[in-house]
Write an enzyme that holds these catalytic residues in place. Structure first.
Site, mmCIF file in Angstrom:
data_model
loop_
_atom_site.group_PDB
_atom_site.id
_atom_site.type_symbol
_atom_site.label_atom_id
_atom_site.label_comp_id
_atom_site.label_asym_id
_atom_site.label_seq_id
_atom_site.Cartn_x
_atom_site.Cartn_y
_atom_site.Cartn_z
ATOM 1 N N GLU A 35 49.408 39.935 41.275
ATOM 2 C CA GLU A 35 50.811 41.231 42.516
ATOM 3 C C GLU A 35 50.340 39.829 43.108
ATOM 4 O OE1 GLU A 35 51.029 44.558 43.402
ATOM 5 O OE2 GLU A 35 51.517 45.537 40.927
ATOM 6 N N LEU A 36 49.093 39.049 43.877
ATOM 7 C CA LEU A 36 49.297 38.492 44.831
ATOM 8 C C LEU A 36 49.404 36.981 44.741
ATOM 9 C CD1 LEU A 36 45.300 38.288 45.724
ATOM 10 C CD2 LEU A 36 47.724 38.942 47.714
ATOM 11 N N ASN A 47 49.861 30.642 55.530
ATOM 12 C CA ASN A 47 50.664 30.355 56.514
ATOM 13 C C ASN A 47 51.017 31.963 57.198
ATOM 14 O OD1 ASN A 47 53.339 30.651 58.316
ATOM 15 N ND2 ASN A 47 53.353 28.998 58.249
ATOM 16 N N ARG A 61 52.382 35.818 42.743
ATOM 17 C CA ARG A 61 53.601 36.694 42.821
ATOM 18 C C ARG A 61 54.593 36.168 43.984
ATOM 19 N NH1 ARG A 61 53.859 42.090 40.061
ATOM 20 N NH2 ARG A 61 53.279 41.754 37.571
ATOM 21 N N ASN A 121 53.875 39.283 56.997
ATOM 22 C CA ASN A 121 54.914 39.778 55.943
ATOM 23 C C ASN A 121 54.611 40.033 54.614
ATOM 24 O OD1 ASN A 121 57.648 40.085 54.752
ATOM 25 N ND2 ASN A 121 57.179 39.219 53.632
ATOM 26 N N LYS A 125 38.287 36.380 26.552
ATOM 27 C CA LYS A 125 38.804 36.605 27.410
ATOM 28 C C LYS A 125 39.601 37.287 27.238
ATOM 29 C CE LYS A 125 40.643 31.702 29.007
ATOM 30 N NZ LYS A 125 40.271 30.504 29.798
ATOM 31 N N ARG A 184 52.894 44.809 51.505
ATOM 32 C CA ARG A 184 51.779 46.438 50.693
ATOM 33 C C ARG A 184 51.202 46.662 51.351
ATOM 34 N NH1 ARG A 184 53.063 44.761 45.409
ATOM 35 N NH2 ARG A 184 53.890 42.636 45.461
#
Length: 209
Positions: free
Chosen positions: A82-83, A176, A85, A182, A160, A187
């Site tokens: 999710e990060l 940034n 994305r 944002n 794995k 989240r």
């Protein structure tokens, strides 16, 4: 010695940027070079370190340049997906799974088959656990299968593929400030993945200190 080397290196970064700017009245630089990084953790094993912060203030009406480099550890592979994305990341470096698997190979069994007792405590070193017992037992079964495959001598590159989504990982991420603000806003929402909410609160707390 390494710390002194990085200190000297960081001290030259502002000069490099100033040499690239022709209008010296246009810009005012403020550099927060962190030699002793700030760090914070939560009760599910997330660990965040503010490794570097760099800020350039411009005249009124111009957007400032401000970014952070964070070391984020202990998050699940599910959260990592999710990060990444968020395609507004400036940079990301993730720890190789091979090294983590080497650590797992030397572990004792996570499940006692004689009495079906699960060692959730030790499993927390490798996986994020939920508040649901049945799901946690499935996570440990996957972790134990992973350990057994390693003992069979299969290569890490093949093993794995068995990694559970709950398996912990870590890495360095650069954002940034506007994009990170944002991300945190999105989240921290109760509609976000519960683990992402925990991480977002942790990062916000760290940066506000």
């Amino acid at each position: 010695k390494n710390q002194n080397f990085y200190k000297k290196l960081l001290e030259h970064i502002p000069k490099i940027h100033q040499n690239l700017i022709f209008d010296k009245d246009y810009i005012k630089a403020e550099y927060n070079k962190i030699y002793q990084p700030k760090e914070i953790a939560n009760n599910i094993g997330h660990y965040v370190k503010l490794f570097y912060e760099y800020k350039v203030e411009t005249k009124k009406g111009y957007r400032p340049h401000h970014f952070y480099t964070l070391q984020i550890s202990g998050i699940s592979r599910a959260l990592l997906q999710e990060l990444v994305r968020h395609d507004d990341l400036l940079g990301i470096t993730i720890k190789s799974t091979r090294y983590t698997l080497k650590e797992l190979k030397s572990e004792k069994p996570f499940i006692n088959l004689d009495n079906m007792k699960y060692d959730f405590g030790r499993a927390l070193n490798y996986c994020i656990l939920t508040d649901i017992k049945n799901i946690n037992e499935c996570i440990l079964q996957g972790l134990e299968n992973l350990r057994l495959s390693l003992l069979e001598g299969y290569s890490n590159d093949k093993v794995k593929y068995q990694l559970p989504e709950a398996y912990r990982t870590e890495g360095f991420l650069t954002y940034n400030k506007l994009n990170l603000d944002n991300l945190l806003k999105l989240r921290i929402s109760k509609d976000a993945l519960w683990e992402f909410q925990e991480l977002a609160f942790l990062i916000k707390k760290l940066l506000n200190n």
